[in-house]
Motif scaffolding. Structure first.
Motif, mmCIF file in Angstrom:
data_model
loop_
_atom_site.group_PDB
_atom_site.id
_atom_site.type_symbol
_atom_site.label_atom_id
_atom_site.label_comp_id
_atom_site.label_asym_id
_atom_site.label_seq_id
_atom_site.Cartn_x
_atom_site.Cartn_y
_atom_site.Cartn_z
ATOM 1 N N ALA A 1 0.841 -1.194 0.000
ATOM 2 C CA ALA A 1 0.000 0.000 0.000
ATOM 3 C C ALA A 1 0.876 1.244 0.000
ATOM 4 N N THR A 2 0.514 2.174 -0.834
ATOM 5 C CA THR A 2 1.240 3.440 -0.915
ATOM 6 C C THR A 2 0.402 4.513 -0.240
ATOM 7 N N PRO A 3 0.952 5.164 0.777
ATOM 8 C CA PRO A 3 0.172 6.205 1.454
ATOM 9 C C PRO A 3 -0.119 7.367 0.506
ATOM 10 N N ARG A 4 -1.303 7.875 0.594
ATOM 11 C CA ARG A 4 -1.708 9.016 -0.220
ATOM 12 C C ARG A 4 -2.002 10.195 0.702
ATOM 13 N N VAL A 5 -1.568 11.340 0.293
ATOM 14 C CA VAL A 5 -1.803 12.556 1.065
ATOM 15 C C VAL A 5 -2.711 13.447 0.223
ATOM 16 N N LEU A 6 -3.860 13.803 0.762
ATOM 17 C CA LEU A 6 -4.761 14.710 0.060
ATOM 18 C C LEU A 6 -4.249 16.141 0.187
ATOM 19 N N GLU A 7 -4.268 16.811 -0.924
ATOM 20 C CA GLU A 7 -3.847 18.208 -0.915
ATOM 21 C C GLU A 7 -5.035 19.098 -1.131
ATOM 22 N N ALA A 8 -5.048 20.218 -0.477
ATOM 23 C CA ALA A 8 -6.139 21.186 -0.645
ATOM 24 C C ALA A 8 -6.094 21.769 -2.050
ATOM 25 N N GLY A 9 -7.275 21.970 -2.650
ATOM 26 C CA GLY A 9 -7.339 22.634 -3.934
ATOM 27 C C GLY A 9 -7.695 21.728 -4.985
#
Length: 74
Positions: A66-74
């Protein structure tokens, strides 16, 4: 081999398992006909064959990581 040290160690381990499998298959081929359910040594050889095969299959598989995903604003 020009890989990382752990890759060399994994290749050695896989090679050792392949040799063990070949030796075990030779031993099984030469083994006298066992008495069904009564020959502990034959049952152990079959069990070891299964374990070695499982190890080799696991070494050849590409596991899901599993690859961690980081949500970015915008």
């Amino acid at each position: 081999m020009s890989g990382l040290p752990y890759e060399e160690a994994l290749a050695e381990a896989q090679s050792a398992l392949e040799r063990a499998k070949a030796l075990l298959l030779d031993e099984l081929a030469e083994y006298p006909t066992p008495i069904s359910g009564c020959d502990a040594q034959y049952i152990r050889l079959i069990s070891d064959r299964t374990k070695i095969g499982s190890c080799l299959r696991v070494m050849e598989e590409q596991p899901f990581v599993a690859t961690p995903r980081v949500l970015e604003a915008g």
